[in-house]
Design a protein around this motif. Structure first.
Motif, PDB file in Angstrom:
ATOM      1  N   UNK A  33       0.812  -1.218   0.000  1.00  0.00           N
ATOM      2  CA  UNK A  33       0.000   0.000   0.000  1.00  0.00           C
ATOM      3  C   UNK A  33       0.837   1.255   0.000  1.00  0.00           C
ATOM      4  N   UNK A  34       1.932   1.259   0.762  1.00  0.00           N
ATOM      5  CA  UNK A  34       2.814   2.425   0.788  1.00  0.00           C
ATOM      6  C   UNK A  34       3.485   2.600  -0.577  1.00  0.00           C
ATOM      7  N   UNK A  37       0.867   3.860  -3.052  1.00  0.00           N
ATOM      8  CA  UNK A  37       0.475   5.243  -2.748  1.00  0.00           C
ATOM      9  C   UNK A  37       1.561   6.226  -3.171  1.00  0.00           C
ATOM     10  N   UNK A  38       2.811   5.866  -2.923  1.00  0.00           N
ATOM     11  CA  UNK A  38       3.906   6.748  -3.340  1.00  0.00           C
ATOM     12  C   UNK A  38       3.990   6.848  -4.858  1.00  0.00           C
ATOM     13  N   UNK A  39       3.756   5.739  -5.551  1.00  0.00           N
ATOM     14  CA  UNK A  39       3.754   5.772  -7.012  1.00  0.00           C
ATOM     15  C   UNK A  39       2.583   6.590  -7.548  1.00  0.00           C
ATOM     16  N   UNK A  60      -5.681   2.383  -5.078  1.00  0.00           N
ATOM     17  CA  UNK A  60      -5.403   1.004  -4.657  1.00  0.00           C
ATOM     18  C   UNK A  60      -4.511   0.985  -3.423  1.00  0.00           C
ATOM     19  N   UNK A  61      -3.527   1.862  -3.384  1.00  0.00           N
ATOM     20  CA  UNK A  61      -2.656   1.950  -2.217  1.00  0.00           C
ATOM     21  C   UNK A  61      -3.406   2.363  -0.971  1.00  0.00           C
ATOM     22  N   UNK A  62      -4.285   3.340  -1.108  1.00  0.00           N
ATOM     23  CA  UNK A  62      -5.089   3.769   0.043  1.00  0.00           C
ATOM     24  C   UNK A  62      -6.012   2.637   0.499  1.00  0.00           C
ATOM     25  N   UNK A  68      -5.313  -3.144   5.632  1.00  0.00           N
ATOM     26  CA  UNK A  68      -4.326  -3.595   6.613  1.00  0.00           C
ATOM     27  C   UNK A  68      -4.644  -3.063   8.010  1.00  0.00           C
ATOM     28  N   UNK A  69      -5.166  -1.850   8.096  1.00  0.00           N
ATOM     29  CA  UNK A  69      -5.566  -1.313   9.399  1.00  0.00           C
ATOM     30  C   UNK A  69      -6.719  -2.117   9.986  1.00  0.00           C
ATOM     31  N   UNK A  70      -7.658  -2.526   9.137  1.00  0.00           N
ATOM     32  CA  UNK A  70      -8.770  -3.354   9.619  1.00  0.00           C
ATOM     33  C   UNK A  70      -8.286  -4.721  10.096  1.00  0.00           C
TER      34      UNK A  70
END
Length: 90
Positions: A33-34, A37-39, A60-62, A68-70
Motif C-alpha cells: 500500500x505504501x 500510494x507513493x507511485x 489502490x494503495x489507500x 491492513x488497518x482493519x
C-alpha cells in the motif's frame, strides 16, 4: 484436572498474537500500500489515460492501507488464544 471456572480459565490462557497470520498479511498490505500510494502521488499522463482518468495506484494503495488497518485492528481486538492443553508445563 483444573479447578478453575470456565470464565477464569479463559483469562489464564496465553495469546499467540505474534504468530497470527492476520498480522503478517496486514504487514504485507502495508508495504504494498505504501509503495502504490507513493507511485500514485506523481502519476504520468499516460498512466491516468490508460486507467480511464482514474489514479489507480493512489486509490489502490489507500485501499490496501485501510484493509491492513482493519486486519491489524481485528487481530488486536480478537487475539488467538492458546488452549491450556497445549501450553508447556514448566
Amino acid at each position: 484436572m483444573s479447578t478453575s471456572t470456565p470464565g477464569e480459565s479463559q483469562h489464564n490462557r496465553r495469546t499467540a498474537s505474534p504468530f497470527d497470520i492476520r498480522l503478517v498479511i496486514a504487514l504485507l498490505f502495508v508495504i504494498y500500500g505504501v509503495v502504490l500510494s507513493l507511485m500514485g502521488l506523481n502519476p504520468s499522463p499516460e498512466d491516468i489515460e490508460q486507467a480511464a482518468g482514474f489514479n489507480i495506484n493512489l486509490w489502490s494503495g489507500i485501499g490496501m492501507l485501510v484493509f491492513s488497518a482493519l486486519l491489524a485492528t481485528w487481530a488486536f481486538l480478537r487475539p488467538v488464544r492458546v488452549p491450556e492443553e497445549f501450553e508447556s508445563t514448566e
